[in-house]
Scaffold this motif. Sequence first.
Motif, mmCIF file in Angstrom:
data_model
loop_
_atom_site.group_PDB
_atom_site.id
_atom_site.type_symbol
_atom_site.label_atom_id
_atom_site.label_comp_id
_atom_site.label_asym_id
_atom_site.label_seq_id
_atom_site.Cartn_x
_atom_site.Cartn_y
_atom_site.Cartn_z
ATOM 1 N N PHE A 191 -7.776 12.892 -2.539
ATOM 2 C CA PHE A 191 -6.939 11.775 -2.102
ATOM 3 C C PHE A 191 -5.474 12.195 -1.966
ATOM 4 C CE2 PHE A 191 -10.586 9.332 -3.682
ATOM 5 C CZ PHE A 191 -10.804 8.535 -2.571
ATOM 6 N N GLN A 192 -5.049 13.141 -2.775
ATOM 7 C CA GLN A 192 -3.693 13.644 -2.594
ATOM 8 C C GLN A 192 -3.534 14.302 -1.225
ATOM 9 O OE1 GLN A 192 -2.469 16.144 -5.843
ATOM 10 N NE2 GLN A 192 -1.949 14.404 -7.159
ATOM 11 N N THR A 249 0.233 7.084 -6.655
ATOM 12 C CA THR A 249 -0.990 7.800 -7.061
ATOM 13 C C THR A 249 -0.683 9.245 -7.438
ATOM 14 O OG1 THR A 249 -1.501 8.394 -4.759
ATOM 15 C CG2 THR A 249 -2.484 6.367 -5.625
ATOM 16 N N TYR A 250 0.373 9.825 -6.850
ATOM 17 C CA TYR A 250 0.729 11.197 -7.193
ATOM 18 C C TYR A 250 1.270 11.307 -8.618
ATOM 19 C CZ TYR A 250 0.184 12.476 -2.288
ATOM 20 O OH TYR A 250 -0.337 12.712 -1.046
ATOM 21 N N VAL A 264 -1.908 9.877 5.386
ATOM 22 C CA VAL A 264 -1.944 8.415 5.396
ATOM 23 C C VAL A 264 -0.567 7.809 5.116
ATOM 24 C CG1 VAL A 264 -2.914 6.373 4.263
ATOM 25 C CG2 VAL A 264 -4.379 8.341 4.747
ATOM 26 N N LEU A 265 0.158 8.358 4.140
ATOM 27 C CA LEU A 265 1.474 7.797 3.793
ATOM 28 C C LEU A 265 2.456 7.843 4.964
ATOM 29 C CD1 LEU A 265 2.375 8.792 0.118
ATOM 30 C CD2 LEU A 265 2.601 6.543 1.170
ATOM 31 N N ASN A 309 -3.618 11.554 1.475
ATOM 32 C CA ASN A 309 -2.412 10.730 1.481
ATOM 33 C C ASN A 309 -1.213 11.432 2.122
ATOM 34 O OD1 ASN A 309 -3.712 8.611 0.280
ATOM 35 N ND2 ASN A 309 -3.097 9.166 -1.805
ATOM 36 N N PRO A 313 0.811 -1.230 0.000
ATOM 37 C CA PRO A 313 0.000 0.000 0.000
ATOM 38 C C PRO A 313 0.838 1.272 0.000
ATOM 39 C CG PRO A 313 -0.124 -1.106 2.137
ATOM 40 C CD PRO A 313 0.529 -2.057 1.189
ATOM 41 N N LEU A 322 0.253 3.918 -2.903
ATOM 42 C CA LEU A 322 -0.233 5.258 -2.566
ATOM 43 C C LEU A 322 0.747 6.338 -3.017
ATOM 44 C CD1 LEU A 322 -1.773 4.718 0.989
ATOM 45 C CD2 LEU A 322 -2.976 5.079 -1.173
ATOM 46 N N SER A 323 2.027 6.057 -2.927
ATOM 47 C CA SER A 323 2.988 7.053 -3.404
ATOM 48 C C SER A 323 2.911 7.219 -4.922
ATOM 49 C CB SER A 323 4.407 6.663 -2.984
ATOM 50 O OG SER A 323 4.814 5.464 -3.625
#
Length: 503
Positions: A92-93, A83-84, A99-100, A96, A76, A80-81
């Motif tokens: 979501f940015q 996604t940018y 979250v990250l 995150n 994950p 997730l990284s």
Amino acid sequence: MRDPAPWQRRYERIALLSLLFGLISQYLMIGHSFGINVPLFVALFYGLYFYAVQGRIGGFDQWRGQSKSGWLLCLPIALLSLTYVLFANTLFQSLNIVVLPALAAAQTVLLTRSSAKPWYRAAFYHDVLYVAIFKPITYISVPFELFASRFLPNGFISEASSPAVSRARRIVLGLLLAAPLLLIVILLLASADSIFQSLLNRIPSLFGDVSIGNGIVRLIAAFAIALYAFCYLWTLLFRRTGEQLQTPPARLAKVRFLFDPITAETLLICFNLVYLVFAAIQFSYLFGAASGLLPEGAAYADYARQGFAQLVVVSIINLGLLLGGLHLVKREGQTAETVRKISLSLLVGCTIVMLVSAFSRLQLYEQAYGFTQTRLLVHGFMLFLGLVLLMSLIRIWREHFSLAKAYIGLAVAAYVVMNYINIDAIIAEQNSIRYSSTGKIDLEYLKTLSPDALPALVKLQKEHQNDLPALTPIIDSIRNAAIEHGSWQSWSWPQQRARDIDD
């Protein structure tokens, strides 16, 4: 140079890699929107992390603490990284960003077993929060102690070295110590003075395309990232929440910061050389000759009344250097002592020139934009700082002079004086004088003044009754607020004076 112990070599490499991580991170992040820089930042962090936790107990035992749950979090975090790079959804940015780091903290704690709690229990996340946020703060001094244990006397300076080599190493160390803070000071001075900045611009590509403010922000960001990264890794290496795994090497706690005199003198000379150039510019400014040195298109009036805040900041930095030079330098011979005292005295002299320049600039600023409480308090602070520097100058040449007593007594006296100068009355009087000479006045600010300002405002009203009709409701508002609570328990001289004016 002596051969350091294996544990020290390893920790020094971690510290240097943390600094490199901070420098690259600010380059990736500062001034850029999120994109490919996010997965690159994450990859850099994990590279630093996996290097640091090899042989996590003291640098010798095999790395332990692998956990399947911890390894599974790689998926994950990586997704997730990315996604940018793949998407542009702002919601979501934004999520995150929280979250990250949370997932990374949980994974690093799991893999190093820095919590004895299972990951599916709430107590584990309490430990993660403690390890990630609070515990690193307690280790802020560690990188500096690590540096001191290696590079201060009996470390960087080898007894076996020849005198010339030893002296050269001390000078190099002084230059290295001076460079980061001196860069910040030069940027502040350039921001405060356009003539000084134009002088710097004549040095090809000194700062490249980095602006003064941006350069300071980048330096601070790099340092903060590096310091946090190292302290967080140190937390994982030496602390298990709830039980002590291993105490960091005891010798780090015993190091006392006492700089070699040649190293300290080199550092002070670097600062004094810059300050002497700046002081020469300030003298030209004070005597009006600076107008001929200004860059094309710059107005002397604008130049003269800008930069006082930066000069005050530099003066505070210099006070820190002065105190360090007084208390953190090893005493070594009469010649070295004389050079140290002269260097510190020159630092005091240049700092006083900066304060005089800042004081003059602020006066011009007030004449242009009006008098406020904040500006007058800054005036008072600069006077206080000047007296502190004079006390410090006495201490430089008189070893038994107590700075603590002088500072405390001066601070108490200064605070009492500021209470008794009637600052609101001064503001009203000075703004009245400014109105008489320029026709400009900030009526909105006058509304915020206390009843202490009433005598000056009433006098201004009488002198300019036809020109300032809006002043009457302001005076009435201040007066009414003063006499609203008329009980004898609330009596004060400003309240009584407000009643007398009303009568």
